[in-house]
Design a protein around this motif. Sequence first.
Motif, mmCIF file in Angstrom:
data_model
loop_
_atom_site.group_PDB
_atom_site.id
_atom_site.type_symbol
_atom_site.label_atom_id
_atom_site.label_comp_id
_atom_site.label_asym_id
_atom_site.label_seq_id
_atom_site.Cartn_x
_atom_site.Cartn_y
_atom_site.Cartn_z
ATOM 1 N N UNK A 29 27.385 17.564 45.038
ATOM 2 C CA UNK A 29 28.027 18.176 43.872
ATOM 3 C C UNK A 29 29.326 17.472 43.494
ATOM 4 N N UNK A 30 29.738 16.486 44.294
ATOM 5 C CA UNK A 30 31.003 15.790 44.006
ATOM 6 C C UNK A 30 30.986 14.394 44.631
ATOM 7 N N UNK A 31 31.958 13.553 44.192
ATOM 8 C CA UNK A 31 32.103 12.219 44.786
ATOM 9 C C UNK A 31 32.455 12.335 46.275
ATOM 10 N N UNK A 32 33.183 13.414 46.624
ATOM 11 C CA UNK A 32 33.543 13.670 48.032
ATOM 12 C C UNK A 32 32.279 13.804 48.887
ATOM 13 N N UNK A 33 31.312 14.599 48.383
ATOM 14 C CA UNK A 33 30.025 14.775 49.090
ATOM 15 C C UNK A 33 29.348 13.422 49.319
ATOM 16 N N UNK A 34 29.394 12.580 48.280
ATOM 17 C CA UNK A 34 28.749 11.262 48.349
ATOM 18 C C UNK A 34 29.371 10.441 49.479
ATOM 19 N N UNK A 35 30.731 10.398 49.489
ATOM 20 C CA UNK A 35 31.443 9.624 50.533
ATOM 21 C C UNK A 35 31.071 10.105 51.927
ATOM 22 N N UNK A 36 31.048 11.418 52.111
ATOM 23 C CA UNK A 36 30.738 11.990 53.434
ATOM 24 C C UNK A 36 29.347 11.573 53.907
ATOM 25 N N UNK A 37 28.386 11.661 53.014
ATOM 26 C CA UNK A 37 27.003 11.325 53.378
ATOM 27 C C UNK A 37 26.876 9.844 53.749
ATOM 28 N N UNK B 74 23.721 10.846 40.805
ATOM 29 C CA UNK B 74 23.946 11.456 39.489
ATOM 30 C C UNK B 74 24.460 12.870 39.713
ATOM 31 N N UNK B 75 25.538 13.195 39.006
ATOM 32 C CA UNK B 75 26.158 14.518 39.099
ATOM 33 C C UNK B 75 26.203 15.152 37.720
ATOM 34 N N UNK B 76 26.072 16.470 37.686
ATOM 35 C CA UNK B 76 26.234 17.186 36.421
ATOM 36 C C UNK B 76 24.906 17.587 35.806
ATOM 37 N N UNK B 77 24.990 18.551 34.897
ATOM 38 C CA UNK B 77 23.773 19.066 34.265
ATOM 39 C C UNK B 77 23.789 18.729 32.779
ATOM 40 N N UNK B 78 24.874 19.108 32.114
ATOM 41 C CA UNK B 78 24.947 18.775 30.684
ATOM 42 C C UNK B 78 25.863 17.573 30.440
ATOM 43 N N UNK B 79 26.919 17.473 31.252
ATOM 44 C CA UNK B 79 27.755 16.261 31.216
ATOM 45 C C UNK B 79 27.407 15.466 32.472
ATOM 46 N N UNK B 80 26.781 14.327 32.273
ATOM 47 C CA UNK B 80 26.251 13.544 33.401
ATOM 48 C C UNK B 80 27.257 12.476 33.833
ATOM 49 N N UNK B 81 27.449 12.359 35.150
ATOM 50 C CA UNK B 81 28.197 11.231 35.718
ATOM 51 C C UNK B 81 27.287 10.547 36.733
ATOM 52 N N UNK B 82 27.270 9.210 36.717
ATOM 53 C CA UNK B 82 26.428 8.526 37.701
ATOM 54 C C UNK B 82 27.100 7.247 38.162
ATOM 55 N N UNK B 83 26.645 6.738 39.281
ATOM 56 C CA UNK B 83 27.150 5.470 39.793
ATOM 57 C C UNK B 83 26.036 4.795 40.573
ATOM 58 N N UNK B 84 25.991 3.470 40.490
ATOM 59 C CA UNK B 84 25.024 2.691 41.271
ATOM 60 C C UNK B 84 25.808 1.632 42.030
ATOM 61 N N UNK C 157 16.007 13.961 38.085
ATOM 62 C CA UNK C 157 16.754 14.841 38.995
ATOM 63 C C UNK C 157 18.249 14.607 38.825
ATOM 64 N N UNK C 158 19.044 15.629 39.149
ATOM 65 C CA UNK C 158 20.499 15.480 39.084
ATOM 66 C C UNK C 158 21.137 16.157 40.293
ATOM 67 N N UNK C 159 22.458 15.982 40.426
ATOM 68 C CA UNK C 159 23.182 16.452 41.621
ATOM 69 C C UNK C 159 22.500 15.927 42.881
ATOM 70 N N UNK C 160 22.262 14.618 42.854
ATOM 71 C CA UNK C 160 21.498 13.979 43.938
ATOM 72 C C UNK C 160 22.083 12.613 44.270
ATOM 73 N N UNK C 161 21.991 12.265 45.558
ATOM 74 C CA UNK C 161 22.388 10.946 46.042
ATOM 75 C C UNK C 161 21.175 10.333 46.748
ATOM 76 N N UNK C 162 20.838 9.101 46.380
ATOM 77 C CA UNK C 162 19.765 8.376 47.080
ATOM 78 C C UNK C 162 20.399 7.146 47.732
ATOM 79 N N UNK C 163 20.175 6.998 49.025
ATOM 80 C CA UNK C 163 20.712 5.844 49.754
ATOM 81 C C UNK C 163 19.542 5.084 50.381
#
Length: 201
Positions: free
Chosen positions: A32-40, A59-69, A92-98
């Motif tokens: 749900x956040x960049x913090x979650x991404x870092x931890x994982x 990808x984070x967000x439902x109506x306002x999307x933020x993503x990073x690759x 899918x959203x609110x998801x991290x794939x590594x």
Amino acid sequence: MEDIYKTIIIPSEETLFKEKGSKFFGYAYPVLSEEDVKERIEELRKKHHSARHFCYAYQLGIEKIRFRANDDGEPNNSAGMPIYGQIQSFEVTNILIVSVRYFGGTKLGVGGLISAYKTSAQMTLEVSDILKKTINIQYKLTFNYDLMNSVMRIIKEKNIEIVNQKLEMDCQYIISVRKNDSEAIFTIFDNLYKVAVKICE
């Protein structure tokens, strides 16, 4: 208006894709956040301490999307974007794939890398438990105790979820309603004499 989105609520099983000696371990996490991404990613770096590359997309967000690759040292756009492409493909959203890569000694070339990271992400999403969820809006209702029955009747009739309630000098309910139904529900409560209704930010 579409008020449904797709996400995961538990991490996926680990997947393994092999290509010319290289191993690609795939993982999907709900975030749900960049913090979650870092931890994982930190967790994975500890688990796979001898791996070369930890490539990912989120990808984070439902109506306002933020993503990073992130290619993590692989050639530009050969890892992060193919992974992100699969996030888009599965919608899918609110998801991290590594995808964690152990180099096998044979170079795959940019085309080979794109294909391998795409396949790793696809396999990971295929084993993930993807759920459909509704986009909800929360309202705060404030009213006196004598209106409790009227309010509860509407809540039961309309199958509305109560997220929180505070019963002190007056009654305060936080309710959650589907976005598509939100205006109609707001109007019902707004028309109820002596019930104050406002949207929760």
